[in-house]
Motif scaffolding. Structure first.
Motif, PDB file in Angstrom:
ATOM      1  N   VAL A  80      -7.803   4.353   2.497  1.00 29.19           N
ATOM      2  CA  VAL A  80      -7.479   5.310   1.313  1.00 29.19           C
ATOM      3  C   VAL A  80      -5.924   5.067   0.595  1.00 29.19           C
ATOM      4  CG1 VAL A  80      -7.013   7.503   0.245  1.00 29.19           C
ATOM      5  CG2 VAL A  80      -9.359   6.891   1.495  1.00 29.19           C
ATOM      6  N   GLY A  81      -5.655   4.849  -0.451  1.00 29.34           N
ATOM      7  CA  GLY A  81      -4.269   4.751  -0.921  1.00 29.34           C
ATOM      8  C   GLY A  81      -4.230   4.078  -2.327  1.00 29.34           C
TER       9      GLY A  81
ATOM     10  N   LEU B 261       4.680  -2.814   3.015  1.00 26.39           N
ATOM     11  CA  LEU B 261       4.387  -4.299   2.766  1.00 26.39           C
ATOM     12  C   LEU B 261       3.195  -4.455   3.553  1.00 26.39           C
ATOM     13  CD1 LEU B 261       5.001  -7.003   1.440  1.00 26.39           C
ATOM     14  CD2 LEU B 261       6.411  -7.412   3.260  1.00 26.39           C
ATOM     15  N   LEU B 262       2.184  -5.106   2.958  1.00 25.64           N
ATOM     16  CA  LEU B 262       1.056  -5.551   3.604  1.00 25.64           C
ATOM     17  C   LEU B 262       1.004  -7.292   3.777  1.00 25.64           C
ATOM     18  CD1 LEU B 262      -1.594  -3.670   1.620  1.00 25.64           C
ATOM     19  CD2 LEU B 262      -0.601  -2.998   3.623  1.00 25.64           C
ATOM     20  N   ILE B 263       1.071  -7.647   2.651  1.00 25.84           N
ATOM     21  CA  ILE B 263       1.034  -9.126   2.813  1.00 25.84           C
ATOM     22  C   ILE B 263       1.947  -9.742   1.878  1.00 25.84           C
ATOM     23  CG2 ILE B 263      -0.462 -11.385   2.379  1.00 25.84           C
ATOM     24  CD1 ILE B 263      -2.750  -9.891   3.362  1.00 25.84           C
TER      25      ILE B 263
ATOM     26  N   LYS C 125       0.843  -1.190   0.075  1.00 26.95           N
ATOM     27  CA  LYS C 125      -0.191  -0.036   0.100  1.00 26.95           C
ATOM     28  C   LYS C 125       0.919   1.035   0.029  1.00 26.95           C
ATOM     29  CE  LYS C 125      -3.381   2.669   2.705  1.00 26.95           C
ATOM     30  NZ  LYS C 125      -4.083   2.809   4.092  1.00 26.95           N
ATOM     31  N   GLN C 126       0.447   2.315  -0.730  1.00 20.75           N
ATOM     32  CA  GLN C 126       1.457   3.213  -0.866  1.00 20.75           C
ATOM     33  C   GLN C 126       0.496   4.502  -0.687  1.00 20.75           C
ATOM     34  OE1 GLN C 126       3.452   4.193  -4.889  1.00 20.75           O
ATOM     35  NE2 GLN C 126       5.097   5.177  -3.723  1.00 20.75           N
TER      36      GLN C 126
ATOM     37  N   GLN D 260      -6.081   2.463  -7.124  1.00 21.62           N
ATOM     38  CA  GLN D 260      -6.477   3.615  -6.266  1.00 21.62           C
ATOM     39  C   GLN D 260      -7.704   3.396  -5.550  1.00 21.62           C
ATOM     40  OE1 GLN D 260      -4.979   7.088  -6.121  1.00 21.62           O
ATOM     41  NE2 GLN D 260      -5.960   6.642  -4.203  1.00 21.62           N
ATOM     42  N   LEU D 261      -7.652   3.097  -4.323  1.00 21.93           N
ATOM     43  CA  LEU D 261      -8.846   3.217  -3.498  1.00 21.93           C
ATOM     44  C   LEU D 261      -9.234   4.333  -2.894  1.00 21.93           C
ATOM     45  CD1 LEU D 261     -10.846   1.175  -2.158  1.00 21.93           C
ATOM     46  CD2 LEU D 261      -9.508   0.678  -0.247  1.00 21.93           C
ATOM     47  N   THR D 262     -10.597   4.869  -2.658  1.00 22.13           N
ATOM     48  CA  THR D 262     -11.342   6.054  -2.175  1.00 22.13           C
ATOM     49  C   THR D 262     -12.237   5.430  -1.490  1.00 22.13           C
ATOM     50  OG1 THR D 262     -10.348   7.494  -4.077  1.00 22.13           O
ATOM     51  CG2 THR D 262     -12.211   8.076  -2.405  1.00 22.13           C
TER      52      THR D 262
END
Lengths: 113, 117
Positions: free
Chosen positions: A84-85, A45-47, A36-37, A108-110
């Motif tokens: 969000v990211g 790093l998430l997973i 995720k950025q 891109q997640l909002t």
């Protein structure tokens, strides 16, 4: 250039909704990672997934390593505003030699409160 | 903070000037990577080191780019005679290689954003 196809490119959701995104490749990867950025920051790093068919969770996040080794999926349950990211998938071809990662173009997640 | 640190965070320069970025990896990590990221894209691999040895370079790394890791700890990335197309975020990452197995997990710094005018 990029070799991973990541979809969707963007998502607009309401807080509390679940989210799914995926990443596909024309070639096999031995390791899949999800990052995720956030704006102005480096990827976090998430997973990490190391085995075909593996399903791994990290809190509200769940990721799966596709059986064909050519895809991976990330799900976020009960989204919250801080989700969000931009989410990137990344593939690595071998763990016994060079470790370069190939990244997708990101989702891109909002999240609307 | 024991994460990957990069300096400077932001650099604005005129075309033709030289710039240098520094990366300090996580202390116990023996592998260090440089990536470049442009707006709307994922990071693209440039080069990586195991200890002080530069083991792989991408075709993206033109002869104007040079990276060093002289003592196997921090690394520098220098861009000579910068061009507007060099404007990007330059990301450093580190990882740990145990024997013949890489953990596969790269930890990134916050990046150095370069703007070439």
């Amino acid at each position: 250039g990029q070799q991973l196809n990541q979809s969707p490119q963007s998502m607009f959701i309401q807080e509390g909704e679940d989210v799914s995104m995926n990443c596909t490749s024309s070639s096999i990867f031995n390791t899949w990672l999800w990052y995720k950025q956030e704006p102005g920051e480096g990827p976090v790093l998430l997973i990490a997934l190391y085995k075909a068919g593996e399903l791994t969770s990290n809190g509200r996040l769940t990721a799966q390593f596709g059986i064909t080794r050519k895809d991976s999926f990330l799900n976020i349950s009960a989204s919250i505003p801080s989700d969000v990211g931009i989410y990137f998938c990344a593939g690595q071809r071998t763990v016994t030699s060079g470790s370069r990662l190939t990244f997708g173009e990101g989702t891109q997640l909002t999240v609307n409160p | 903070d024991t994460g990957v640190s990069q300096d400077p965070r932001h650099k604005i320069t005129k075309r033709g000037q030289n710039v240098t970025f520094r990366c300090d990896p996580i202390s116990e990590h023996n592998r260090l990577y440089w990536y470049r990221q442009t707006l709307g894209q994922g990071p693209e691999f440039l080069t990586y080191f195991q200890n002080e040895a530069q083991l792989e370079k991408s075709r993206l790394l033109s002869d104007r780019f040079s990276a060093e890791r002289p003592k196997g700890s921090f690394s520098t990335l220098e861009i000579q005679r910068t061009e507007q197309g060099d404007s990007a975020m330059y990301l450093c990452a580190s990882s740990l290689r145990l024997g013949t197995i890489n953990t596969g997990e790269l930890f990134f710094g916050e990046g150095s954003r370069l703007t070439v005018l």
